[in-house]
Design an enzyme around this catalytic site. Structure first.
Site, PDB file in Angstrom:
ATOM      1  CD  GLU A  42      -4.631   5.596  63.997  1.00 26.46           C
ATOM      2  OE1 GLU A  42      -4.405   4.689  64.792  1.00 26.46           O
ATOM      3  OE2 GLU A  42      -4.845   6.778  64.341  1.00 26.46           O
TER       4      GLU A  42
ATOM      5  CG  HIS B 127      -6.944  12.991  69.009  1.00 24.13           C
ATOM      6  ND1 HIS B 127      -7.428  12.642  67.774  1.00 24.13           N
ATOM      7  CD2 HIS B 127      -6.845  11.836  69.717  1.00 24.13           C
ATOM      8  CE1 HIS B 127      -7.598  11.336  67.724  1.00 24.13           C
ATOM      9  NE2 HIS B 127      -7.252  10.824  68.890  1.00 24.13           N
TER      10      HIS B 127
ATOM     11  CB  CYS C 154      -4.732  10.078  66.294  1.00 25.62           C
ATOM     12  SG  CYS C 154      -5.855   8.683  66.351  1.00 25.62           S
TER      13      CYS C 154
HETATM   14  N1  COA Z   1     -26.177   7.301  80.544  1.00 22.31           N
HETATM   15  C1  COA Z   1     -25.243   8.278  80.496  1.00 22.31           C
HETATM   16  N2  COA Z   1     -23.900   8.026  80.557  1.00 22.31           N
HETATM   17  C2  COA Z   1     -23.510   6.761  80.665  1.00 22.31           C
HETATM   18  C3  COA Z   1     -24.447   5.689  80.729  1.00 22.31           C
HETATM   19  C4  COA Z   1     -25.822   6.006  80.659  1.00 22.31           C
HETATM   20  N3  COA Z   1     -26.769   5.055  80.708  1.00 22.31           N
HETATM   21  N4  COA Z   1     -23.751   4.537  80.834  1.00 22.31           N
HETATM   22  C5  COA Z   1     -22.436   4.855  80.837  1.00 22.31           C
HETATM   23  N5  COA Z   1     -22.302   6.196  80.742  1.00 22.31           N
HETATM   24  C6  COA Z   1     -21.056   6.982  80.681  1.00 22.31           C
HETATM   25  C7  COA Z   1     -19.998   6.447  81.635  1.00 22.31           C
HETATM   26  O1  COA Z   1     -20.164   6.995  82.943  1.00 22.31           O
HETATM   27  C8  COA Z   1     -18.734   6.921  80.946  1.00 22.31           C
HETATM   28  O2  COA Z   1     -18.523   8.285  81.232  1.00 22.31           O
HETATM   29  P1  COA Z   1     -17.192   8.736  82.032  1.00 22.31           P
HETATM   30  O3  COA Z   1     -16.034   8.269  81.200  1.00 22.31           O
HETATM   31  O4  COA Z   1     -17.299  10.220  82.084  1.00 22.31           O
HETATM   32  O5  COA Z   1     -17.248   8.056  83.341  1.00 22.31           O
HETATM   33  C9  COA Z   1     -19.072   6.829  79.456  1.00 22.31           C
HETATM   34  O6  COA Z   1     -20.504   6.797  79.394  1.00 22.31           O
HETATM   35  C10 COA Z   1     -18.538   5.569  78.811  1.00 22.31           C
HETATM   36  O7  COA Z   1     -18.955   4.477  79.594  1.00 22.31           O
HETATM   37  P2  COA Z   1     -17.955   3.267  79.871  1.00 22.31           P
HETATM   38  O8  COA Z   1     -18.616   2.337  80.783  1.00 22.31           O
HETATM   39  O9  COA Z   1     -16.616   3.799  80.232  1.00 22.31           O
HETATM   40  O10 COA Z   1     -17.922   2.676  78.379  1.00 22.31           O
HETATM   41  P3  COA Z   1     -17.152   1.461  77.776  1.00 22.31           P
HETATM   42  O11 COA Z   1     -16.644   0.528  78.808  1.00 22.31           O
HETATM   43  O12 COA Z   1     -18.065   0.919  76.730  1.00 22.31           O
HETATM   44  O13 COA Z   1     -15.871   2.114  77.080  1.00 22.31           O
HETATM   45  C11 COA Z   1     -14.587   3.506  75.635  1.00 22.31           C
HETATM   46  C12 COA Z   1     -15.920   3.339  76.382  1.00 22.31           C
HETATM   47  C13 COA Z   1     -14.538   4.894  75.042  1.00 22.31           C
HETATM   48  C14 COA Z   1     -13.427   3.316  76.615  1.00 22.31           C
HETATM   49  C15 COA Z   1     -14.526   2.420  74.497  1.00 22.31           C
HETATM   50  O14 COA Z   1     -15.561   2.675  73.598  1.00 22.31           O
HETATM   51  C16 COA Z   1     -13.198   2.445  73.751  1.00 22.31           C
HETATM   52  O15 COA Z   1     -12.241   1.811  74.158  1.00 22.31           O
HETATM   53  N6  COA Z   1     -13.140   3.155  72.628  1.00 22.31           N
HETATM   54  C17 COA Z   1     -11.884   3.373  71.865  1.00 22.31           C
HETATM   55  C18 COA Z   1     -11.235   4.660  72.360  1.00 22.31           C
HETATM   56  C19 COA Z   1      -9.995   4.953  71.532  1.00 22.31           C
HETATM   57  O16 COA Z   1     -10.071   4.882  70.343  1.00 22.31           O
HETATM   58  N7  COA Z   1      -8.880   5.270  72.166  1.00 22.31           N
HETATM   59  C20 COA Z   1      -7.627   5.444  71.447  1.00 22.31           C
HETATM   60  C21 COA Z   1      -7.481   6.679  70.648  1.00 22.31           C
HETATM   61  S1  COA Z   1      -7.012   8.117  71.535  1.00 22.31           S
END
Ligand code: COA
Length: 405
Positions: free
Chosen positions: A91, A245, A123
């Protein structure tokens, strides 16, 4: 589980991955972005993120992964003339018209009488490639199909998805009576038109609604599992290990937990954790990710009673945003360890160099430059990789030039 020696099977005969020589530790990324490192290490489950240097792209990474598989000294050599179909799943395509499989076919000196194509559906396209390859070898039993899943996951510097970037390529061959995994014909599969992740052709970074995407991923898992289990009458107890995945590695925890809740199955981390280790070191490799999880699981098998995988059933969940999902199973073949290139793969991970944070940002911006209409058509590429089998040397009149290094 004893295998029926007389049964004709189809599936994965060889596998190898290639990752660039450079990475950024997630602790450095967290510090630079003012984020608690535990969010990246624990919340997302990532330790290091592979970074694409200026002299690498999806073609060089894909050719390098395939070259490792084709030149494996420990296994019987693959007759390159038996490869009559090369499929690139990506992709991060570099051309809207010409398939990336064509320059890879040239770099690998494959026989001219060969079909070469590129397949796209986020993917999921690597799994679509496996299904197409299986149909091909069913019709042409002496054929070898080479599949190359190769990607550069980009969301943007300082973007919410930045910590889930990564890159790499995984090459695999599909044959009759394969040496690593026999894939079952039954599968559950689903198409659902959603905008969770996409990349318009004028952008070089993906647009993603990560939390929505995770929900769609889990919805697809329950749906395809339901279809698969209905067709096969199998339960979770029939699956020995799960292979997911992984856009980031804690997605495996979420997926497994959801499946266990849905099926009233007691949770057992031994059923999925070994498949997360490569993703933790590499990051998201999009199309390669599912099969990297499989290789991670197989490489973690040290032969001890708890880890022995021969004859075991693996349950695979493929998800491609947009979206297409598939649940399927396969059986690990007796003798598969001979074909896993453990030393080569170990070196891939251990002989990398951590970039300074400025270098990481420079490399990221360089990729934006060479993907741009204004600057990418004519440009010299600095050689920075020390041991890459193939490098991109320059772009002249919008033509990428490659060299074997
Ligand atoms: N210590 C431990 N864990 C922590 C933390 C800390 N200080 N702060 C946050 N976390 C945890 C959160 O609780 C969360 O866990 P959970 O999902 O089990 O609740 C995780 O870390 C991620 O935190 P979040 O606030 O959701 O992160 P974010 O808003 O930065 O977003 C993604 C994370 C993954 C959604 C973002 O990076 C993204 O969009 N990535 C792309 C994903 C992708 O490619 N998807 C398409 C392909 S399938």
């Amino acid at each position: 589980m004893p295998q029926n020696q007389n049964k004709v099977t189809y599936g994965i005969d060889r596998m190898a991955f290639y990752i660039p020589e450079f990475y950024v530790p997630m602790t450095d990324l967290a510090q630079a972005r003012g984020v608690d490192p535990d969010k990246y290490l624990g919340g997302l489950g990532q330790e290091n993120m592979a970074v694409l240097p200026p002299d690498q792209d999806i073609i060089t990474m894909g050719a390098s992964a395939a070259e490792a598989l084709l030149t494996d000294d420990n296994a019987s050599p693959i007759d390159r003339r038996s490869i009559d179909l090369v499929i690139v799943a990506t992709e991060s395509g570099l051309d809207a018209s010409k398939a990336g499989a064509i320059p890879i076919h040239g770099l690998l000196n494959l026989a001219p009488n060969c079909r070469t194509i590129e397949i796209k559906q986020a993917c999921y396209s690597s799994t679509a490639s496996v299904r197409l390859a299986m149909a091909h070898v069913m019709q042409h039993p002496s054929s070898t199909v080479l599949i190359i899943a190769t990607d550069n996951a980009r969301y943007g510097l300082n973007a919410p998805g930045e910590a889930t970037q990564g890159c790499g390529a995984l090459a695999m061959t599909v044959t009759q009576n394969p040496s690593i995994l026999a894939i079952d014909p039954e599968a559950g599969y689903l198409t659902k038109d959603v905008m969770d992740f996409w990349r318009p052709s004028y952008l070089d970074e993906a647009i993603v609604d990560g939390k929505y995407s995770a929900r769609m991923y889990l919805t697809g898992l329950i749906n395809t599992w339901g279809q698969y289990s209905g067709i096969t009458n199998k339960t979770i107890d029939d699956i020995d290990r799960f292979v997911f995945h992984l856009p980031f590695s804690t997605m495996a925890d979420k997926a497994y937990r959801r499946l266990c809740q849905h099926t009233d199955h007691p949770e057992d981390p031994a059923e999925y954790v070994a498949g997360k280790q490569l993703n933790q070191q590499i990051g998201n490799s999009y199309t390669a990710s599912l099969y990297l999880s499989m290789l991670s699981l197989l490489l973690a098998d040290d032969g001890s009673a708890n880890n022995e995988l021969t004859g075991h059933t693996l349950g695979f969940y493929a998800y491609g945003s947009g979206s297409v999902a598939e649940f399927f199973t396969g059986t690990v073949i007796d003798g598969h360890k001979k074909y896993l290139l453990p030393d080569y793969h170990h070196n891939q991970l251990t002989q990398r160099q951590a970039l300074s944070f400025d270098q990481y940002e420079d490399y990221y911006r360089f990729q934006s430059k060479i993907m741009s209409r204004d600057q990418g058509g004519n440009i010299s590429i600095p050689t920075v990789s020390q041991s890459a089998p193939f490098v991109l040397t320059r772009i002249s009149d919008h033509i990428r030039q490659y060299a074997r290094s």
